[in-house]
Design a protein around this motif. Structure first.
Motif, PDB file in Angstrom:
ATOM      1  N   MET A   1     -14.303  10.766  -5.790  1.00 53.03           N
ATOM      2  CA  MET A   1     -13.645   9.281  -5.695  1.00 53.03           C
ATOM      3  C   MET A   1     -14.763   8.095  -5.523  1.00 53.03           C
ATOM      4  SD  MET A   1     -10.835  10.448  -3.341  1.00 53.03           S
ATOM      5  CE  MET A   1      -9.815   8.977  -3.094  1.00 53.03           C
ATOM      6  N   ARG A   2     -16.407   9.007  -4.677  1.00 50.93           N
ATOM      7  CA  ARG A   2     -16.756   7.818  -4.922  1.00 50.93           C
ATOM      8  C   ARG A   2     -18.107   7.743  -6.142  1.00 50.93           C
ATOM      9  NH1 ARG A   2     -18.202   6.693   1.837  1.00 50.93           N
ATOM     10  NH2 ARG A   2     -17.092   8.276   2.490  1.00 50.93           N
ATOM     11  N   GLY A   3     -17.216   8.073  -6.828  1.00 50.83           N
ATOM     12  CA  GLY A   3     -18.128   8.087  -8.672  1.00 50.83           C
ATOM     13  C   GLY A   3     -19.204   9.604  -8.347  1.00 50.83           C
ATOM     14  N   LEU A   4     -19.532   9.832  -7.426  1.00 54.57           N
ATOM     15  CA  LEU A   4     -20.982  10.682  -7.448  1.00 54.57           C
ATOM     16  C   LEU A   4     -20.197  11.619  -8.177  1.00 54.57           C
ATOM     17  CD1 LEU A   4     -21.450   9.659  -4.496  1.00 54.57           C
ATOM     18  CD2 LEU A   4     -22.610  11.160  -4.199  1.00 54.57           C
TER      19      LEU A   4
ATOM     20  N   CYS B   1     -15.028   4.984   1.572  1.00 54.34           N
ATOM     21  CA  CYS B   1     -14.304   5.917   1.867  1.00 54.34           C
ATOM     22  C   CYS B   1     -12.966   5.277   1.216  1.00 54.34           C
ATOM     23  CB  CYS B   1     -14.356   6.623   3.105  1.00 54.34           C
ATOM     24  SG  CYS B   1     -12.734   8.751   3.065  1.00 54.34           S
ATOM     25  N   ARG B   2     -12.174   6.110   0.456  1.00 56.16           N
ATOM     26  CA  ARG B   2     -10.577   5.786   0.265  1.00 56.16           C
ATOM     27  C   ARG B   2      -8.842   7.323   0.127  1.00 56.16           C
ATOM     28  NH1 ARG B   2     -12.602   4.543  -5.193  1.00 56.16           N
ATOM     29  NH2 ARG B   2     -10.860   5.819  -5.988  1.00 56.16           N
ATOM     30  N   THR B   3     -10.433   7.617   1.327  1.00 55.16           N
ATOM     31  CA  THR B   3      -9.107   9.278   0.802  1.00 55.16           C
ATOM     32  C   THR B   3      -7.948   8.653   2.025  1.00 55.16           C
ATOM     33  OG1 THR B   3     -10.513  10.205   2.327  1.00 55.16           O
ATOM     34  CG2 THR B   3     -11.461  10.794   0.499  1.00 55.16           C
ATOM     35  N   ALA B   4      -8.153   8.528   3.173  1.00 57.09           N
ATOM     36  CA  ALA B   4      -7.368   8.381   3.583  1.00 57.09           C
ATOM     37  C   ALA B   4      -6.166   6.702   2.915  1.00 57.09           C
ATOM     38  CB  ALA B   4      -7.688   7.180   5.442  1.00 57.09           C
ATOM     39  N   GLN B   5      -6.305   6.598   2.980  1.00 53.71           N
ATOM     40  CA  GLN B   5      -4.922   5.583   1.326  1.00 53.71           C
ATOM     41  C   GLN B   5      -4.702   6.397   0.893  1.00 53.71           C
ATOM     42  OE1 GLN B   5      -8.860   4.046   2.306  1.00 53.71           O
ATOM     43  NE2 GLN B   5      -7.683   4.070   4.387  1.00 53.71           N
ATOM     44  N   GLU B   6      -5.611   6.521  -0.515  1.00 51.92           N
ATOM     45  CA  GLU B   6      -4.861   7.045  -1.470  1.00 51.92           C
ATOM     46  C   GLU B   6      -4.604   8.601  -1.333  1.00 51.92           C
ATOM     47  OE1 GLU B   6      -7.242   6.703  -5.076  1.00 51.92           O
ATOM     48  OE2 GLU B   6      -8.039   4.908  -4.125  1.00 51.92           O
ATOM     49  N   SER B   7      -3.007   8.469  -1.586  1.00 52.46           N
ATOM     50  CA  SER B   7      -2.313   9.731  -1.847  1.00 52.46           C
ATOM     51  C   SER B   7      -3.085  11.038  -2.490  1.00 52.46           C
ATOM     52  CB  SER B   7      -1.206   9.729  -2.244  1.00 52.46           C
ATOM     53  OG  SER B   7       0.345   8.663  -1.243  1.00 52.46           O
ATOM     54  N   LEU B   8      -2.835  11.990  -2.441  1.00 52.07           N
ATOM     55  CA  LEU B   8      -3.354  13.379  -3.152  1.00 52.07           C
ATOM     56  C   LEU B   8      -2.251  13.918  -4.420  1.00 52.07           C
ATOM     57  CD1 LEU B   8      -3.940  15.369   0.054  1.00 52.07           C
ATOM     58  CD2 LEU B   8      -5.341  15.196  -2.031  1.00 52.07           C
ATOM     59  N   PRO B   9      -2.236  14.159  -4.716  1.00 52.82           N
ATOM     60  CA  PRO B   9      -1.580  14.367  -5.879  1.00 52.82           C
ATOM     61  C   PRO B   9      -0.283  15.466  -5.889  1.00 52.82           C
ATOM     62  CG  PRO B   9      -3.750  15.252  -6.558  1.00 52.82           C
ATOM     63  CD  PRO B   9      -3.700  14.975  -5.349  1.00 52.82           C
ATOM     64  N   GLY B  10       1.129  14.170  -5.978  1.00 57.37           N
ATOM     65  CA  GLY B  10       2.508  15.679  -5.280  1.00 57.37           C
ATOM     66  C   GLY B  10       2.560  14.712  -4.275  1.00 57.37           C
ATOM     67  N   SER B  11       2.221  13.550  -3.599  1.00 54.90           N
ATOM     68  CA  SER B  11       2.714  13.059  -2.400  1.00 54.90           C
ATOM     69  C   SER B  11       3.144  11.555  -2.418  1.00 54.90           C
ATOM     70  CB  SER B  11       1.689  13.220  -1.500  1.00 54.90           C
ATOM     71  OG  SER B  11       1.844  12.456  -0.085  1.00 54.90           O
ATOM     72  N   ASP B  12       2.537  11.348  -4.232  1.00 54.63           N
ATOM     73  CA  ASP B  12       2.700   9.561  -4.160  1.00 54.63           C
ATOM     74  C   ASP B  12       4.031   9.546  -4.251  1.00 54.63           C
ATOM     75  OD1 ASP B  12       0.067   9.391  -5.344  1.00 54.63           O
ATOM     76  OD2 ASP B  12       1.468  10.870  -7.049  1.00 54.63           O
ATOM     77  N   ASP B  13       4.454   8.229  -2.911  1.00 48.48           N
ATOM     78  CA  ASP B  13       6.401   7.602  -3.217  1.00 48.48           C
ATOM     79  C   ASP B  13       6.773   9.196  -3.108  1.00 48.48           C
ATOM     80  OD1 ASP B  13       5.081   5.243  -4.487  1.00 48.48           O
ATOM     81  OD2 ASP B  13       5.194   5.878  -6.309  1.00 48.48           O
ATOM     82  N   PHE B  14       6.737   9.733  -2.319  1.00 47.77           N
ATOM     83  CA  PHE B  14       7.342  11.053  -1.829  1.00 47.77           C
ATOM     84  C   PHE B  14       7.915  10.904  -0.439  1.00 47.77           C
ATOM     85  CE2 PHE B  14       8.327  15.783  -0.265  1.00 47.77           C
ATOM     86  CZ  PHE B  14       9.135  15.800  -1.492  1.00 47.77           C
ATOM     87  N   ASP B  15       9.001   9.699  -0.125  1.00 49.07           N
ATOM     88  CA  ASP B  15       8.757   9.502   1.693  1.00 49.07           C
ATOM     89  C   ASP B  15      10.494   9.447   2.062  1.00 49.07           C
ATOM     90  OD1 ASP B  15       8.493   7.867  -0.805  1.00 49.07           O
ATOM     91  OD2 ASP B  15       9.046   5.789   0.732  1.00 49.07           O
ATOM     92  N   VAL B  16      11.510  10.192   0.703  1.00 49.51           N
ATOM     93  CA  VAL B  16      12.786  10.869   0.828  1.00 49.51           C
ATOM     94  C   VAL B  16      12.810  12.159  -0.179  1.00 49.51           C
ATOM     95  CG1 VAL B  16      15.253  10.098   0.421  1.00 49.51           C
ATOM     96  CG2 VAL B  16      13.187   8.235   0.720  1.00 49.51           C
ATOM     97  N   LEU B  17      12.988  13.013   0.594  1.00 46.99           N
ATOM     98  CA  LEU B  17      13.657  13.780  -0.339  1.00 46.99           C
ATOM     99  C   LEU B  17      15.182  13.646  -0.888  1.00 46.99           C
ATOM    100  CD1 LEU B  17      13.024  16.804  -1.035  1.00 46.99           C
ATOM    101  CD2 LEU B  17      14.313  18.218   0.412  1.00 46.99           C
ATOM    102  N   ARG B  18      14.322  13.859  -2.569  1.00 47.98           N
ATOM    103  CA  ARG B  18      15.720  13.272  -3.072  1.00 47.98           C
ATOM    104  C   ARG B  18      16.778  14.860  -3.977  1.00 47.98           C
ATOM    105  NH1 ARG B  18      12.455  10.394  -7.870  1.00 47.98           N
ATOM    106  NH2 ARG B  18      10.597  11.923  -7.024  1.00 47.98           N
ATOM    107  N   GLU B  19      17.667  15.221  -3.859  1.00 43.51           N
ATOM    108  CA  GLU B  19      18.826  15.795  -3.992  1.00 43.51           C
ATOM    109  C   GLU B  19      18.635  16.278  -5.843  1.00 43.51           C
ATOM    110  OE1 GLU B  19      20.255  17.840  -3.826  1.00 43.51           O
ATOM    111  OE2 GLU B  19      20.958  17.127  -2.127  1.00 43.51           O
TER     112      GLU B  19
END
Ligand SMILES: Cc1cc2nc3c(=O)[nH]c(=O)nc-3n(C[C@H](O)[C@H](O)[C@H](O)COP(=O)(O)OP(=O)(O)OC[C@H]3O[C@@H](n4cnc5c(N)ncnc54)[C@H](O)[C@@H]3O)c2cc1C
Length: 578
Positions: free
Chosen positions: A25-28, A384-402
């Motif tokens: 993420m830091r470009g290395l 470092c941005r890892t504490a702010q950027e969600s991991l794949p699958g976790s973006d906008d996943f606050d509510v468990l939808r039906e």
């Protein structure tokens, strides 16, 4: 040196995958090599507890503070890997009052929310707690899926340009003068997808910097580079129960001891653990008394465990580290903190740093520290941005939808799939093809299996850790062969067969200490199913000519000594948490 520094990370556990993500993420320019599957080491053999820090609030407050901080970050960036179950530190009549007070005080000092519950309140929350418990402290412990989290970190690293090589073992560290310039890697054979090299070949990977994130194996990499790394591997046993007897993490509130935590994990509950130093992270005894101890001790807290069904057991090895000269004799006294060993400062060997110790809960923080260190070597200031950027699958996943209606899946299958996939649910589950359930115990559908095959190739153990298929009550009895058939037509029959055999072996391994009572019946049923429908006890096609009669004789067939049988313990793939 290329435009962006090339960094080789050794080890595909939580630490290595976290580092690969952070640096990429830091470009290395990052390559990660792992000798087994992702999570092959300790990460795939841990208890699954997302520590609130309560456990260390008396003995190691620095670790306790790190835990609460990171638990908060992970429940945000990895919401689909975390279940915030809450935790209780439960006091039995024989557990000291002073310790209960110290624990409460320690939690408050470390900013860990802590509340005292009466015995009645605690038993209202967890009805199977023993009737004679005194009281409990409620803390924000959680459960975490190490497989999903590790894979998500690797996927994110790849999205940022990293190369992730599994089944690639470092066999030598390349040293020129007093500089580490890379590693020699052997690409192992196996049915899974290989990203670059073909199996059985070796490759010299040159790098501007090498990070040794091999945990309990760090000393072995050190040896290859000619430096001493004093890892003190310490083993612990865990026992998996068939259902969740508790929905909250249950800790025993006493100074220290074995068998004092129960973690509700997905569809199961995991009992643990012990702490015993071992000489080798891979070769150590696994004994029945250790399993018995878990059930005997923890049933003092939750008596129903005595009569519940155990589905498997497994052992893991902590990568503990002690600075030279400390000389602690009891492994439970060795710090759980992590250490960054810069081999230039320490051993006059430039170009390599090792990271040792620590916990799964703090993997991201460990990765951040070492990534800062690597960037410093090259004068890179990217934050470092890892504490702010969600991991794949976790973006906008606050509510468990039906999701039942949307994907045509009935509850709880829709619910479980969405819990696992998080915000990737749409992408994976929206399919025009029929989407039957492949693994009933864990409610895994064909779409999820196909998605995992797309990510990891024909290695069914890699499919298993991505989906949980074959990890439930029947331990793969009903679904292993269905998983193998999902490989067709992209993979040929012999690849599917080899993959199925590896999966069978891996599923069988953890069950041998659970073979009593009903689990013995389940194991026998699995054996008969595999023997009669799949002919795994005496494969009639093995010699080239098909013995059709053998399909009918099945498990009672005379030649019972075949090494193909499902009753061989096997050892080719690492044990995993369930
Ligand atoms: C019994 C037990 C229970 C635990 N429970 C918890 C818990 O509930 N919560 C918590 O926060 N922590 C827990 N931990 C601690 C936690 O699991 C570990 O600290 C963490 O998983 C270590 O991750 P790692 O990536 O550093 O090491 P690992 O996961 O071991 O990764 C190192 C990797 O390096 C690879 N490797 C080794 N040699 C080579 C080579 N030559 N070439 C290529 N690759 C190589 C290995 O295969 C391995 O996959 C527990 C530990 C144990 C033992």
């Amino acid at each position: 040196m290329a435009d962006s520094p090339e960094v080789l990370v050794i080890g595909g556990g939580s630490t290595g995958c976290g580092i690969a993500r952070d640096l990429a993420m830091r470009g290395l320019d990052v390559t990660l090599v792992e000798k087994g599957n992702l999570t092959h080491g300790t990460t795939g053999r841990m208890h699954g507890l997302l520590h609130s820090g309560g456990r260390y609030a008396v003995s190691d407050q620095a670790s306790a503070r790190e835990c609460i901080e990171e638990a908060r970050v992970l429940s945000d960036i990895a919401s689909h890997c975390v279940e915030m179950t809450g935790g209780l530190f439960v006091q039995r009549p024989e557990d000291p009052d002073e310790y209960f007070h110290e624990k409460l005080k320690g939690c408050r000092e470390c900013d860990i929310p802590a509340k005292v519950l009466s015995s009645t309140e605690a038993r209202k929350q967890e009805p199977y707690l023993a009737s004679d418990i005194q009281r409990a402290i409620e803390v924000p412990d959680g459960a975490i899926d190490p497989f999903r989290l590790c894979v998500a970190n690797a996927a994110s690293a790849e999205q940022h340009g990293a190369r992730i090589e599994t089944h690639a073992e470092v066999t030598d560290v390349l040293v020129e003068g007093s500089d580490v310039v890379g590693c020699e890697v052997r690409h192992e054979s196996g049915p899974g997808k290989r990203v670059h090299q073909s199996s059985g070949t070796t490759e010299k990977i040159r790098a501007d910097y090498v990070v040794n994130a091999t945990g309990a194996w760090a000393g072995q990499i050190g040896e290859l580079a000619g430096v001493d790394i004093e890892v003190r591997p310490s083993k612990g046993v865990m026992v998996i129960m068939n259902v969740r007897q508790v929905d909250t993490v249950i800790n025993r509130c006493r100074p220290k001891g074995d068998a004092d935590i129960i973690v509700p994990h997905e569809t199961t509950a995991i009992l643990g653990t012990t702490d015993e130093e071992v000489a080798d992270p891979e070769e150590y005894p696994e004994e029945q008394w250790e399993v018995d101890l878990m059930i005997d001790e923890l049933s003092e807290l939750v008596p129903i465990l005595k009569s519940a069904r155990t589905i498997r057991s497994f052992w893991g090895v902590r990568p503990l580290y002690e600075p030279p000269g400390t000389g602690t004799t009891d492994p439970t006294d060795i710090t759980r903190d992590f250490f960054l060993l810069d081999h230039e400062e320490r051993d006059d060997l430039r170009g390599m740093t090792s990271i040792v110790g620590g916990k799964f809960t703090t993997y991201r923080m460990m990765a951040e520290k070492i990534s800062d260190h690597v960037c410093e070597q090259f004068g890179i200031n990217t934050r470092c941005r890892t504490a702010q950027e969600s991991l794949p699958g976790s973006d906008d996943f606050d509510v468990l939808r039906e999701y039942m209606e949307e994907f045509g899946l009935r509850s709880p299958i829709g619910r479980r799939s969405v819990q696992r996939l998080g915000s990737r649910a749409d992408e994976v589950l929206k399919t025009d093809r029929p989407n039957p359930v492949i693994c009933e115990c864990e409610a895994v559908t064909r779409a999820e299996i196909q998605d995992a095959i797309g990510q990891s190739g024909s290695d069914l153990n890699a499919v298993r850790i991505r989906t949980r298929a074959s990890m439930g009550n029947c331990q793969g009895g009903i679904c292993c062969h269905r998983m193998a058939s999902e490989l067709y037509p992209d993979y040929d029959e012999s690849t599917a067969r080899a993959a199925l055999d590896e999966l069978y072996q891996e599923r069988w391994k953890g069950q041998r200490h659970a073979l009593w009572g009903e689990q013995l019946s389940q194991a026998m049923l699995n054996h008969l199913l595999h023997a009669t429908t799949m002919n795994r006890d005496s494969d009639p096609a093995h010699d080239g000519t098909v013995d059709f009669q053998a399909f009918d004789t099945g498990a009672t067939i005379k030649d019972h000594n075949s090494t193909e049988g499902s009753s061989s313990s096997g050892d080719e793939e690492g044990e995993h948490a369930n």
